[in-house]
Design a protein around this motif. Structure first.
Motif, mmCIF file in Angstrom:
data_model
loop_
_atom_site.group_PDB
_atom_site.id
_atom_site.type_symbol
_atom_site.label_atom_id
_atom_site.label_comp_id
_atom_site.label_asym_id
_atom_site.label_seq_id
_atom_site.Cartn_x
_atom_site.Cartn_y
_atom_site.Cartn_z
ATOM 1 N N LEU A 11 0.894 -1.100 -0.153
ATOM 2 C CA LEU A 11 0.041 0.075 -0.057
ATOM 3 C C LEU A 11 0.936 1.356 0.192
ATOM 4 O O LEU A 11 0.616 2.161 -0.602
ATOM 5 C CB LEU A 11 -0.829 -0.028 1.273
ATOM 6 C CG LEU A 11 -2.191 -0.914 0.997
ATOM 7 C CD1 LEU A 11 -2.784 -1.050 2.599
ATOM 8 C CD2 LEU A 11 -3.223 -0.328 0.004
ATOM 9 N N ARG A 12 1.863 1.100 0.955
ATOM 10 C CA ARG A 12 2.704 2.234 0.933
ATOM 11 C C ARG A 12 3.485 2.869 -0.729
ATOM 12 O O ARG A 12 3.264 3.841 -0.896
ATOM 13 C CB ARG A 12 3.979 2.152 2.014
ATOM 14 C CG ARG A 12 4.850 3.458 2.055
ATOM 15 C CD ARG A 12 5.892 3.386 3.015
ATOM 16 N NE ARG A 12 5.620 3.463 4.386
ATOM 17 C CZ ARG A 12 6.173 2.995 5.566
ATOM 18 N NH1 ARG A 12 7.215 2.282 5.395
ATOM 19 N NH2 ARG A 12 5.961 3.495 6.587
ATOM 20 N N SER A 13 4.078 1.769 -0.908
ATOM 21 C CA SER A 13 4.319 2.032 -2.008
ATOM 22 C C SER A 13 3.608 2.305 -3.762
ATOM 23 O O SER A 13 3.895 3.067 -4.158
ATOM 24 C CB SER A 13 5.739 0.706 -2.577
ATOM 25 O OG SER A 13 5.078 -0.303 -2.622
ATOM 26 N N GLY A 14 2.588 1.318 -3.327
ATOM 27 C CA GLY A 14 1.496 1.543 -4.544
ATOM 28 C C GLY A 14 0.896 2.707 -4.467
ATOM 29 O O GLY A 14 0.240 3.336 -5.442
ATOM 30 N N THR A 15 1.052 3.569 -3.379
ATOM 31 C CA THR A 15 0.052 4.954 -3.394
ATOM 32 C C THR A 15 0.911 6.145 -3.153
ATOM 33 O O THR A 15 0.373 7.035 -2.867
ATOM 34 C CB THR A 15 -0.984 4.833 -2.138
ATOM 35 O OG1 THR A 15 -0.455 4.767 -1.104
ATOM 36 C CG2 THR A 15 -2.061 3.854 -2.351
ATOM 37 N N SER A 16 2.205 5.875 -3.062
ATOM 38 C CA SER A 16 3.192 6.918 -2.879
ATOM 39 C C SER A 16 2.810 8.322 -3.595
ATOM 40 O O SER A 16 2.810 9.350 -3.058
ATOM 41 C CB SER A 16 4.763 6.621 -2.840
ATOM 42 O OG SER A 16 4.934 6.283 -3.942
ATOM 43 N N GLU A 17 2.382 7.942 -5.169
ATOM 44 C CA GLU A 17 2.350 9.058 -5.924
ATOM 45 C C GLU A 17 1.077 9.739 -5.621
ATOM 46 O O GLU A 17 0.665 11.012 -5.703
ATOM 47 C CB GLU A 17 2.217 8.685 -7.447
ATOM 48 C CG GLU A 17 1.927 9.654 -8.528
ATOM 49 C CD GLU A 17 2.643 10.809 -8.497
ATOM 50 O OE1 GLU A 17 3.997 10.899 -8.093
ATOM 51 O OE2 GLU A 17 2.293 11.769 -9.065
ATOM 52 N N LEU A 18 0.121 9.025 -5.223
ATOM 53 C CA LEU A 18 -1.326 9.685 -4.895
ATOM 54 C C LEU A 18 -1.195 10.356 -3.727
ATOM 55 O O LEU A 18 -1.950 11.311 -3.316
ATOM 56 C CB LEU A 18 -2.557 8.400 -4.625
ATOM 57 C CG LEU A 18 -2.778 7.683 -5.914
ATOM 58 C CD1 LEU A 18 -3.580 6.478 -5.511
ATOM 59 C CD2 LEU A 18 -3.385 8.261 -6.851
ATOM 60 N N HIS A 19 -0.413 10.084 -2.630
ATOM 61 C CA HIS A 19 -0.050 10.661 -1.486
ATOM 62 C C HIS A 19 0.602 12.101 -1.842
ATOM 63 O O HIS A 19 0.067 13.234 -1.279
ATOM 64 C CB HIS A 19 0.763 10.087 -0.394
ATOM 65 C CG HIS A 19 0.878 10.828 0.845
ATOM 66 N ND1 HIS A 19 1.909 11.545 1.210
ATOM 67 C CD2 HIS A 19 0.200 10.766 1.864
ATOM 68 C CE1 HIS A 19 1.751 12.242 2.203
ATOM 69 N NE2 HIS A 19 0.720 11.680 2.733
ATOM 70 N N ARG A 20 1.424 12.008 -2.804
ATOM 71 C CA ARG A 20 2.341 13.209 -3.123
ATOM 72 C C ARG A 20 1.068 14.215 -3.752
ATOM 73 O O ARG A 20 1.019 15.172 -3.448
ATOM 74 C CB ARG A 20 3.323 12.887 -4.207
ATOM 75 C CG ARG A 20 4.316 14.076 -4.405
ATOM 76 C CD ARG A 20 5.090 14.035 -5.608
ATOM 77 N NE ARG A 20 4.361 13.586 -6.886
ATOM 78 C CZ ARG A 20 3.815 14.573 -7.526
ATOM 79 N NH1 ARG A 20 3.554 15.992 -6.812
ATOM 80 N NH2 ARG A 20 2.846 14.426 -8.546
ATOM 81 N N GLN A 21 0.283 13.638 -4.632
ATOM 82 C CA GLN A 21 -0.943 14.326 -5.273
ATOM 83 C C GLN A 21 -1.787 15.063 -4.116
ATOM 84 O O GLN A 21 -2.139 16.217 -4.260
ATOM 85 C CB GLN A 21 -1.808 13.513 -6.122
ATOM 86 C CG GLN A 21 -0.704 13.357 -7.511
ATOM 87 C CD GLN A 21 -1.724 12.175 -8.145
ATOM 88 O OE1 GLN A 21 -2.700 12.079 -8.206
ATOM 89 N NE2 GLN A 21 -0.897 11.926 -9.351
ATOM 90 N N ALA A 22 -1.922 14.251 -3.197
ATOM 91 C CA ALA A 22 -3.138 14.589 -1.921
ATOM 92 C C ALA A 22 -2.557 15.714 -1.171
ATOM 93 O O ALA A 22 -3.168 16.706 -1.185
ATOM 94 C CB ALA A 22 -3.607 13.373 -1.184
ATOM 95 N N GLU A 23 -1.089 15.922 -1.247
ATOM 96 C CA GLU A 23 -0.566 16.769 -0.205
ATOM 97 C C GLU A 23 -0.496 18.143 -1.114
ATOM 98 O O GLU A 23 -0.533 19.131 -0.336
ATOM 99 C CB GLU A 23 0.940 16.524 0.027
ATOM 100 C CG GLU A 23 1.157 15.632 1.298
ATOM 101 C CD GLU A 23 2.429 15.395 1.224
ATOM 102 O OE1 GLU A 23 3.021 15.766 2.466
ATOM 103 O OE2 GLU A 23 3.226 14.928 0.452
ATOM 104 N N SER A 24 -0.535 17.995 -2.255
ATOM 105 C CA SER A 24 -0.231 19.243 -3.145
ATOM 106 C C SER A 24 -1.731 20.088 -3.723
ATOM 107 O O SER A 24 -1.677 20.898 -4.189
ATOM 108 C CB SER A 24 0.607 19.004 -4.261
ATOM 109 O OG SER A 24 -0.117 17.892 -5.117
#
Ligand code: HEM
Length: 216
Positions: A11-24
């Motif tokens: 989950l951590r590696s699979g969603t890291s790009e989504l997290h980056r987008q969420a933060e921005s």
């Protein structure tokens, strides 16, 4: 990544790009900077109340049926964030029962209901996203307190539910869910649930931000 890798690591590696987008997202940036106006925070919290309330009911429902062991493993020892959100809304002068869902909120509530009816493990992915967001929420609570010049948690309890127990609580959640074995199809369902919840929170943030910009 092979099938032996724990689901939380996937989950951590699979969603890291989504997290980056969420933060921005604009609303999240204002939250992180502590510059989101109090009324806007309250309105956003209202939407989160609907989402958390629904997810909690869906997870409760899984414990009352002969579903996957992961539901009981994951959904233990975690805060009921809806309770903090209700208190926070009242502290901000809003009536929790009066919150009306934005379109993106309605859509994810419908989705959660469908997963719940099917006993779909996607619910675990959704839980991962909302529970994981507490890691960043602690920093947001501190940023808002600094910006407001207060040291009280009134209206901010949702953002810091565990206090100094945040890291141990998250680590314990990670390790007990990581220890569960999932088939490849089950793991895919969980990853899809996380993707969908990241998407939902992003859409809700953007819809809320539009309302702010339009001065509603
Ligand atoms: C201003 C916005 C945000 C900031 C500053 C922030 C910051 C952080 C930080 C510092 C962590 C801990 C990383 C670690 O120690 O491993 C984290 C983890 C996490 N955050 Fe955020 N976050 C933000 C927004 C969000 C949003 C909107 C969501 C959900 C939609 C989210 C979901 C998660 C998840 C799921 C994790 C756990 C990642 C993992 O270890 O598997 N975050 N965040």
């Amino acid at each position: 990544m092979n099938a032996q890798t724990g689901i939380m690591d996937r989950l951590r590696s699979g969603t890291s790009e989504l997290h980056r987008q969420a933060e921005s997202r604009p609303l999240q940036k204002q939250l992180g900077a502590g510059t989101l106006p109090r009324a806007a925070l309250a309105a956003y919290m209202g939407q989160l109340l609907l989402v958390h309330d629904c997810l909690e009911s869906c997870l409760d429902a899984q414990l009352h049926r002969d579903g996957h062991e992961a539901f009981a493993v994951a959904w233990q020892s975690l805060a009921r964030h809806s309770e903090n959100l209700r208190e926070d809304l009242v502290a901000h002068g809003l009536e929790p029962h009066a919150v009306a869902p934005l379109p993106a909120t309605s859509a994810v509530l419908d989705q959660l209901g469908r997963w719940s009816d099917a006993g779909d493990l996607a619910l675990i992915g959704a839980l991962y996203v909302l529970e994981g967001s507490m890691n960043g929420n602690r920093f947001i609570a501190k940023a808002l307190q600094r910006a407001w010049g207060v040291d009280t948690a009134a209206g901010l309890s949702y953002l810091d539910p565990y206090g100094e127990e945040q890291r141990p609580t998250w680590a314990a959640f990670r390790s007990r869910v990581n220890a569960v074995s999932f088939t490849e199809d089950e793991a895919s369902a969980i990853l899809a649930g996380a993707d969908r919840m990241f998407q939902a929170i992003g859409e809700i943030s953007d819809e809320q931000n539009e309302l702010l910009r339009d001065g509603e």
